[in-house]
Design a protein around this motif. Sequence first.
Motif, PDB file in Angstrom:
ATOM      1  N   CYS A   1      40.627  42.378  42.650  1.00 55.40           N
ATOM      2  CA  CYS A   1      40.707  43.797  44.018  1.00 55.40           C
ATOM      3  C   CYS A   1      42.185  43.815  43.504  1.00 55.40           C
ATOM      4  O   CYS A   1      43.033  43.632  43.189  1.00 55.40           O
ATOM      5  CB  CYS A   1      40.274  42.634  45.082  1.00 55.40           C
ATOM      6  SG  CYS A   1      40.703  43.675  46.955  1.00 55.40           S
ATOM      7  N   ASP A   2      42.418  45.195  44.665  1.00 60.90           N
ATOM      8  CA  ASP A   2      44.301  45.330  44.345  1.00 60.90           C
ATOM      9  C   ASP A   2      45.239  45.196  45.708  1.00 60.90           C
ATOM     10  O   ASP A   2      46.148  45.027  45.426  1.00 60.90           O
ATOM     11  CB  ASP A   2      44.467  46.854  44.519  1.00 60.90           C
ATOM     12  CG  ASP A   2      45.399  47.609  44.075  1.00 60.90           C
ATOM     13  OD1 ASP A   2      45.695  47.482  43.107  1.00 60.90           O
ATOM     14  OD2 ASP A   2      46.309  48.472  44.994  1.00 60.90           O
TER      15      ASP A   2
ATOM     16  N   GLN B   1      42.581  40.556  40.059  1.00 62.65           N
ATOM     17  CA  GLN B   1      43.945  41.431  40.121  1.00 62.65           C
ATOM     18  C   GLN B   1      43.082  42.590  39.173  1.00 62.65           C
ATOM     19  O   GLN B   1      42.828  42.782  37.714  1.00 62.65           O
ATOM     20  CB  GLN B   1      44.641  41.178  39.644  1.00 62.65           C
ATOM     21  CG  GLN B   1      45.551  40.076  39.958  1.00 62.65           C
ATOM     22  CD  GLN B   1      45.975  40.986  42.011  1.00 62.65           C
ATOM     23  OE1 GLN B   1      46.695  41.891  41.631  1.00 62.65           O
ATOM     24  NE2 GLN B   1      45.686  40.293  42.726  1.00 62.65           N
ATOM     25  N   VAL B   2      42.787  44.123  40.224  1.00 62.70           N
ATOM     26  CA  VAL B   2      41.910  44.963  39.422  1.00 62.70           C
ATOM     27  C   VAL B   2      43.323  45.103  37.820  1.00 62.70           C
ATOM     28  O   VAL B   2      42.803  46.434  37.455  1.00 62.70           O
ATOM     29  CB  VAL B   2      41.489  46.354  40.220  1.00 62.70           C
ATOM     30  CG1 VAL B   2      43.345  46.739  40.515  1.00 62.70           C
ATOM     31  CG2 VAL B   2      40.629  46.704  39.809  1.00 62.70           C
ATOM     32  N   CYS B   3      44.260  45.163  38.360  1.00 61.56           N
ATOM     33  CA  CYS B   3      45.215  45.897  36.981  1.00 61.56           C
ATOM     34  C   CYS B   3      44.808  45.618  35.742  1.00 61.56           C
ATOM     35  O   CYS B   3      44.893  45.447  34.760  1.00 61.56           O
ATOM     36  CB  CYS B   3      46.289  45.713  36.992  1.00 61.56           C
ATOM     37  SG  CYS B   3      47.077  44.223  37.906  1.00 61.56           S
ATOM     38  N   ASP B   4      43.827  44.323  35.846  1.00 61.36           N
ATOM     39  CA  ASP B   4      43.670  43.264  34.442  1.00 61.36           C
ATOM     40  C   ASP B   4      42.120  43.844  33.851  1.00 61.36           C
ATOM     41  O   ASP B   4      41.757  43.905  33.353  1.00 61.36           O
ATOM     42  CB  ASP B   4      43.103  41.689  34.927  1.00 61.36           C
ATOM     43  CG  ASP B   4      44.496  40.989  35.274  1.00 61.36           C
ATOM     44  OD1 ASP B   4      45.853  41.439  34.417  1.00 61.36           O
ATOM     45  OD2 ASP B   4      44.518  39.822  35.846  1.00 61.36           O
TER      46      ASP B   4
ATOM     47  N   ASN C   1      43.226  49.762  32.634  1.00 64.12           N
ATOM     48  CA  ASN C   1      45.442  50.593  32.498  1.00 64.12           C
ATOM     49  C   ASN C   1      44.991  51.310  33.363  1.00 64.12           C
ATOM     50  O   ASN C   1      45.236  52.493  32.711  1.00 64.12           O
ATOM     51  CB  ASN C   1      44.769  50.936  30.652  1.00 64.12           C
ATOM     52  CG  ASN C   1      44.761  49.743  29.972  1.00 64.12           C
ATOM     53  OD1 ASN C   1      44.819  48.101  30.247  1.00 64.12           O
ATOM     54  ND2 ASN C   1      44.167  49.388  28.828  1.00 64.12           N
TER      55      ASN C   1
ATOM     56  N   ARG D   1      44.437  52.035  39.928  1.00 64.73           N
ATOM     57  CA  ARG D   1      43.865  51.185  40.490  1.00 64.73           C
ATOM     58  C   ARG D   1      43.523  51.033  41.443  1.00 64.73           C
ATOM     59  O   ARG D   1      43.806  51.365  42.592  1.00 64.73           O
ATOM     60  CB  ARG D   1      45.505  50.383  40.397  1.00 64.73           C
ATOM     61  CG  ARG D   1      45.731  50.134  39.795  1.00 64.73           C
ATOM     62  CD  ARG D   1      47.728  49.823  40.045  1.00 64.73           C
ATOM     63  NE  ARG D   1      47.912  48.736  41.666  1.00 64.73           N
ATOM     64  CZ  ARG D   1      48.935  48.681  42.000  1.00 64.73           C
ATOM     65  NH1 ARG D   1      50.253  48.956  41.846  1.00 64.73           N
ATOM     66  NH2 ARG D   1      48.669  47.792  43.139  1.00 64.73           N
TER      67      ARG D   1
ATOM     68  N   ASP E   1      40.465  50.138  43.882  1.00 67.60           N
ATOM     69  CA  ASP E   1      40.574  49.109  45.572  1.00 67.60           C
ATOM     70  C   ASP E   1      40.231  47.837  44.910  1.00 67.60           C
ATOM     71  O   ASP E   1      40.264  46.964  45.448  1.00 67.60           O
ATOM     72  CB  ASP E   1      39.960  49.518  47.149  1.00 67.60           C
ATOM     73  CG  ASP E   1      41.391  50.860  47.494  1.00 67.60           C
ATOM     74  OD1 ASP E   1      42.051  50.372  46.770  1.00 67.60           O
ATOM     75  OD2 ASP E   1      40.473  51.664  48.018  1.00 67.60           O
TER      76      ASP E   1
ATOM     77  N   GLU F   1      35.806  52.493  46.319  1.00 67.56           N
ATOM     78  CA  GLU F   1      37.332  52.865  46.488  1.00 67.56           C
ATOM     79  C   GLU F   1      37.240  53.334  47.972  1.00 67.56           C
ATOM     80  O   GLU F   1      36.070  53.949  48.578  1.00 67.56           O
ATOM     81  CB  GLU F   1      37.176  54.087  45.452  1.00 67.56           C
ATOM     82  CG  GLU F   1      38.382  54.907  46.498  1.00 67.56           C
ATOM     83  CD  GLU F   1      39.654  54.453  45.490  1.00 67.56           C
ATOM     84  OE1 GLU F   1      40.678  54.046  46.316  1.00 67.56           O
ATOM     85  OE2 GLU F   1      39.549  53.043  45.049  1.00 67.56           O
TER      86      GLU F   1
ATOM     87  N   TYR G   1      38.499  59.586  40.965  1.00 59.47           N
ATOM     88  CA  TYR G   1      38.056  58.297  39.435  1.00 59.47           C
ATOM     89  C   TYR G   1      36.623  58.837  38.604  1.00 59.47           C
ATOM     90  O   TYR G   1      36.180  58.079  37.746  1.00 59.47           O
ATOM     91  CB  TYR G   1      37.571  57.594  40.080  1.00 59.47           C
ATOM     92  CG  TYR G   1      38.718  56.467  40.424  1.00 59.47           C
ATOM     93  CD1 TYR G   1      39.675  56.007  39.928  1.00 59.47           C
ATOM     94  CD2 TYR G   1      38.685  56.530  42.166  1.00 59.47           C
ATOM     95  CE1 TYR G   1      40.984  55.694  40.219  1.00 59.47           C
ATOM     96  CE2 TYR G   1      40.256  56.074  42.949  1.00 59.47           C
ATOM     97  CZ  TYR G   1      40.760  55.570  41.363  1.00 59.47           C
ATOM     98  OH  TYR G   1      42.441  54.515  42.365  1.00 59.47           O
TER      99      TYR G   1
ATOM    100  N   SER H   1      40.666  48.398  30.329  1.00 61.79           N
ATOM    101  CA  SER H   1      40.447  47.487  29.734  1.00 61.79           C
ATOM    102  C   SER H   1      39.712  46.747  28.562  1.00 61.79           C
ATOM    103  O   SER H   1      38.592  47.006  29.076  1.00 61.79           O
ATOM    104  CB  SER H   1      41.414  46.050  29.804  1.00 61.79           C
ATOM    105  OG  SER H   1      40.792  44.797  30.670  1.00 61.79           O
TER     106      SER H   1
END
Length: 214
Positions: free
Chosen positions: A94-95, A103-106, A109, A112, A114, A127, A147, A155
Motif C-alpha cells: 500500500c502507498d 510499502q508499495v515503493c518496495d 521502481n 506508486r 495505491d 488504483e 499504468y 522490482s
Amino acid sequence: MWKQVLDSLPEHVFNFTRKAMMNQLPTLHNLKLWNCSPSNLCPKCGVDQTNKHVLSNCSSPNALAQYTKRHNTVLELIAKWIVPHMKPNQTLFCDLRVPGTKQVCDLFNGPRPDLAIVSPLRIVVGELTVCHETNMQQSREYKLNKYSNLGAATSSEFKSRGVLVHTTEVSTLGFVAAESNFFKMGMIPAFDPFLIKELGRAAVLASKSIYCNR
C-alpha cells in the motif's frame, strides 16, 4: 446503499449533498448567476468557482492537500478491509502505512499505485480515484492508461509475476464503482455493503469539509 448513507448523515451534511447533486451550492459561480456576487472567480486559483471546481478541480496547494487527505482517508478504509480478507500466501502493498501491509515503493521502481495484492503468480493492482461524479469513467481510463506499462517497473524480486491493473472510483458525493475483476483476480470477496457505505460516508464528509474551506 447510497441513500442509506445520506439518511445516516447529519442534516447539514445531507443538505450539502442534496444541493451539490443539484448544482445549487452557493459557490461564486452560482452567486454571480443569482446576482449575489460581483465575481465568479475562485479566490485561490482564479478559475470559475463551480461546484465541480470546488470539490475536485481547484489547483491551489490548499485544495490539492485537502483532495489528497480525502483520497487517503478512503484508501485507508479499503486497505484495512482487504488485509483480513486475503489468503495466507498473499501480501498487500500500500502507498500508505497501514497495519498488515508493506510499502508499495518496495514493489515498483518509480511508479506508486495505491495498493497491490501480491500472490505467488501475480500482482493485482488496485488504483483508487476520488473524483467528481461526471468524471468517473474518464478517471478510470486515465488510470488504466497511466499504468499500462506498470509491469516494466516491477522490482527484481517480483519480476516473474504478471501485473494486472484495476481501478476503483469513489465520487466526491459517495458513489462507489469497483471493477469486479479486481476481486476475482485478487482472490478476495467483493466489497461488502458495510464498507461501501463507509467509503461513501467518508467521501461525503471530506467533500463537505473541502467545500467549507473553499
